[in-house]
Design a protein around this motif. Structure first.
Motif, mmCIF file in Angstrom:
data_model
loop_
_atom_site.group_PDB
_atom_site.id
_atom_site.type_symbol
_atom_site.label_atom_id
_atom_site.label_comp_id
_atom_site.label_asym_id
_atom_site.label_seq_id
_atom_site.Cartn_x
_atom_site.Cartn_y
_atom_site.Cartn_z
ATOM 1 N N LYS A 1 0.830 -1.204 0.000
ATOM 2 C CA LYS A 1 0.000 0.000 0.000
ATOM 3 C C LYS A 1 0.870 1.262 0.000
ATOM 4 C CE LYS A 1 -4.277 -1.596 0.239
ATOM 5 N NZ LYS A 1 -5.321 -1.250 -0.771
ATOM 6 N N ARG A 2 1.961 1.233 0.757
ATOM 7 C CA ARG A 2 2.859 2.388 0.779
ATOM 8 C C ARG A 2 3.533 2.581 -0.572
ATOM 9 N NH1 ARG A 2 5.826 1.696 6.731
ATOM 10 N NH2 ARG A 2 3.967 2.176 7.984
ATOM 11 N N ALA A 3 3.902 1.488 -1.198
ATOM 12 C CA ALA A 3 4.504 1.581 -2.527
ATOM 13 C C ALA A 3 3.515 2.162 -3.530
ATOM 14 C CB ALA A 3 4.977 0.196 -2.980
ATOM 15 N N LEU A 4 2.240 1.780 -3.417
ATOM 16 C CA LEU A 4 1.215 2.310 -4.313
ATOM 17 C C LEU A 4 1.051 3.822 -4.137
ATOM 18 C CD1 LEU A 4 -1.502 -0.488 -4.067
ATOM 19 C CD2 LEU A 4 -0.228 0.164 -6.115
ATOM 20 N N LEU A 5 1.076 4.275 -2.884
ATOM 21 C CA LEU A 5 0.966 5.711 -2.635
ATOM 22 C C LEU A 5 2.145 6.457 -3.230
ATOM 23 C CD1 LEU A 5 -0.324 5.754 1.068
ATOM 24 C CD2 LEU A 5 -1.634 6.227 -1.011
ATOM 25 N N GLN B 1 2.703 9.870 -10.180
ATOM 26 C CA GLN B 1 1.716 9.810 -11.262
ATOM 27 C C GLN B 1 1.997 8.666 -12.228
ATOM 28 O OE1 GLN B 1 1.190 13.662 -13.101
ATOM 29 N NE2 GLN B 1 0.608 14.636 -11.188
ATOM 30 N N GLN B 2 2.476 7.566 -11.667
ATOM 31 C CA GLN B 2 2.721 6.362 -12.457
ATOM 32 C C GLN B 2 1.460 5.491 -12.440
ATOM 33 O OE1 GLN B 2 5.577 5.574 -14.203
ATOM 34 N NE2 GLN B 2 6.267 7.640 -13.723
ATOM 35 N N TRP B 3 0.409 5.980 -13.091
ATOM 36 C CA TRP B 3 -0.898 5.328 -12.999
ATOM 37 C C TRP B 3 -0.907 3.947 -13.648
ATOM 38 C CZ3 TRP B 3 -3.217 7.765 -9.400
ATOM 39 C CH2 TRP B 3 -3.062 9.141 -9.266
ATOM 40 N N HIS B 4 -0.205 3.789 -14.745
ATOM 41 C CA HIS B 4 -0.160 2.482 -15.399
ATOM 42 C C HIS B 4 0.492 1.444 -14.487
ATOM 43 C CE1 HIS B 4 -0.340 -0.266 -18.758
ATOM 44 N NE2 HIS B 4 0.942 -0.532 -18.634
ATOM 45 N N ALA C 1 -7.093 4.781 -10.752
ATOM 46 C CA ALA C 1 -5.867 4.669 -11.539
ATOM 47 C C ALA C 1 -6.184 4.383 -13.009
ATOM 48 C CB ALA C 1 -4.980 3.567 -10.966
ATOM 49 N N LEU C 2 -7.182 3.538 -13.257
ATOM 50 C CA LEU C 2 -7.586 3.259 -14.634
ATOM 51 C C LEU C 2 -8.104 4.525 -15.321
ATOM 52 C CD1 LEU C 2 -9.389 -0.173 -14.138
ATOM 53 C CD2 LEU C 2 -7.321 0.211 -15.513
ATOM 54 N N ASP C 3 -8.876 5.313 -14.590
ATOM 55 C CA ASP C 3 -9.384 6.566 -15.135
ATOM 56 C C ASP C 3 -8.234 7.513 -15.473
ATOM 57 O OD1 ASP C 3 -11.167 8.706 -15.776
ATOM 58 O OD2 ASP C 3 -10.864 9.503 -13.763
ATOM 59 N N MET C 4 -7.272 7.645 -14.562
ATOM 60 C CA MET C 4 -6.130 8.522 -14.793
ATOM 61 C C MET C 4 -5.247 8.003 -15.923
ATOM 62 S SD MET C 4 -6.698 10.952 -12.688
ATOM 63 C CE MET C 4 -5.161 11.877 -12.754
ATOM 64 N N ASP C 5 -5.308 6.700 -16.163
ATOM 65 C CA ASP C 5 -4.535 6.092 -17.252
ATOM 66 C C ASP C 5 -5.336 6.061 -18.557
ATOM 67 O OD1 ASP C 5 -2.070 4.933 -18.027
ATOM 68 O OD2 ASP C 5 -2.941 2.925 -17.974
ATOM 69 N N HIS C 6 -6.456 6.803 -18.573
ATOM 70 C CA HIS C 6 -7.312 6.933 -19.755
ATOM 71 C C HIS C 6 -7.897 5.583 -20.192
ATOM 72 C CE1 HIS C 6 -5.635 10.962 -19.928
ATOM 73 N NE2 HIS C 6 -4.415 10.451 -20.017
ATOM 74 N N ARG C 7 -8.380 4.845 -19.210
ATOM 75 C CA ARG C 7 -8.974 3.534 -19.477
ATOM 76 C C ARG C 7 -10.344 3.460 -18.799
ATOM 77 N NH1 ARG C 7 -3.748 0.146 -17.579
ATOM 78 N NH2 ARG C 7 -5.046 -1.699 -17.914
ATOM 79 N N ALA C 8 -11.206 4.399 -19.195
ATOM 80 C CA ALA C 8 -12.519 4.517 -18.557
ATOM 81 C C ALA C 8 -13.382 3.283 -18.796
ATOM 82 C CB ALA C 8 -13.234 5.763 -19.051
ATOM 83 N N GLU C 9 -13.296 2.703 -19.974
ATOM 84 C CA GLU C 9 -14.098 1.518 -20.273
ATOM 85 C C GLU C 9 -13.719 0.355 -19.357
ATOM 86 O OE1 GLU C 9 -16.620 0.904 -22.103
ATOM 87 O OE2 GLU C 9 -16.832 2.802 -23.176
ATOM 88 N N GLU C 10 -12.437 0.201 -19.115
ATOM 89 C CA GLU C 10 -11.989 -0.860 -18.214
ATOM 90 C C GLU C 10 -12.422 -0.567 -16.778
ATOM 91 O OE1 GLU C 10 -7.877 -3.292 -17.073
ATOM 92 O OE2 GLU C 10 -7.894 -1.822 -18.706
ATOM 93 N N ALA C 11 -12.380 0.715 -16.393
ATOM 94 C CA ALA C 11 -12.857 1.095 -15.060
ATOM 95 C C ALA C 11 -14.333 0.752 -14.916
ATOM 96 C CB ALA C 11 -12.627 2.587 -14.828
#
Length: 261
Positions: A122-126, A132-135, A162-172
């Motif tokens: 969780k800390r690594a994710l934060l 801003q490494q959303w992918h 993260a999917l939204d920020m990575d421009h993957r709204a359909e997957e979200a």
């Protein structure tokens, strides 16, 4: 036994971190410490062949044995949690962008832990989010979920963001439908607001109004006027003006200063 280049690199780096770190301890603490050697067995444990205290005292070096007669030490056990997290983040930032490489690095990183290090992940994710490494955030969360770990509403919300920020709204949207949207009775409004915003920004208006209607079916009142305004705008853009007026009238109190905190 075959060891991938990623696994060998992580083993070597964790070992080096452990050896460097112990130099900062006083010699009075040496009797309570043991140190990984460069020659280690693949797996959650590794063997060492010498007692560091004997080496410091100039005495012949003797192996320390456990109750079974075999000395076992986990690679990197002398490295702090903070250092391990930083090491993982730096590794993920430098590694090539492929699922196999990322999953391999994560597998190697947790191989030396007795329990799954959910807090460290969780800390690594934060830290990755701050960069801003959303992918990469998406990859780490999906890897964690594949291990059966972190299957909480918060984790799925983090994945959707993260999917939204990575421009993957359909997957979200698909994640929402499969993992969250099946029981809207208990989904926090924070997540619902997040998904409505994603639908609104990505012009997924039919999905937006469907979600809102499903929430209304559970008699759930929106907590703020911004949600109602997005729904009303969606109805208008879809040409459903009567529905727009119905929503604005039903939740008029949110626009007159009686909004819930």
């Amino acid at each position: 036994m075959f060891r991938s280049p990623t696994m060998s690199f992580l083993v070597r780096r964790l070992t080096q971190l452990g050896e460097v770190r112990v130099r900062y301890f006083n010699s009075s603490n040496y009797s309570n410490m043991s140190f990984p050697s460069q020659k280690s067995l693949p797996g959650p444990t590794a063997t060492t062949e010498t007692s560091f205290q004997d080496e410091c005292n100039g005495q012949p070096m003797r192996p320390e044995k456990n109750a079974g007669g075999v000395q076992e030490r986990r690679i990197g056990e002398n490295v702090s949690r903070k250092d391990k997290v930083n090491f993982l983040v730096n590794t993920l930032l430098d590694i090539k962008d492929s699922k196999e490489a990322v999953y391999g690095a994560l597998d190697a990183w947790v191989a030396w832990e007795q329990n799954f290090p959910i807090v460290s992940i969780k800390r690594a994710l934060l830290a990755l989010e701050k960069e801003q490494q959303w992918h990469r955030v998406v990859q780490v969360i999906k890897w964690m979920l594949s291990k059966g770990q972190g299957t909480t509403m918060g984790t799925y919300g983090q994945l959707i963001r993260a999917l939204d920020m990575d421009h993957r709204a359909e997957e979200a949207h698909k994640i929402w439908e499969r993992k969250i949207g099946m029981d809207l009775h208990s989904v926090p409004w924070q997540l619902c607001r997040q998904m409505i915003s994603i639908y609104y920004r990505n012009n997924m208006l039919k999905s937006l109004v469907k979600l809102f209607k499903d929430l209304e079916a559970f008699d759930r009142k929106p907590p703020e006027k911004s949600i109602v305004q997005r729904v009303a705008d969606a109805y208008e853009m879809l040409g459903l003006l009567e529905e727009k007026e119905r929503v604005l009238e039903k939740y008029n109190d949110l626009f007159t200063g009686n909004e819930s905190p």
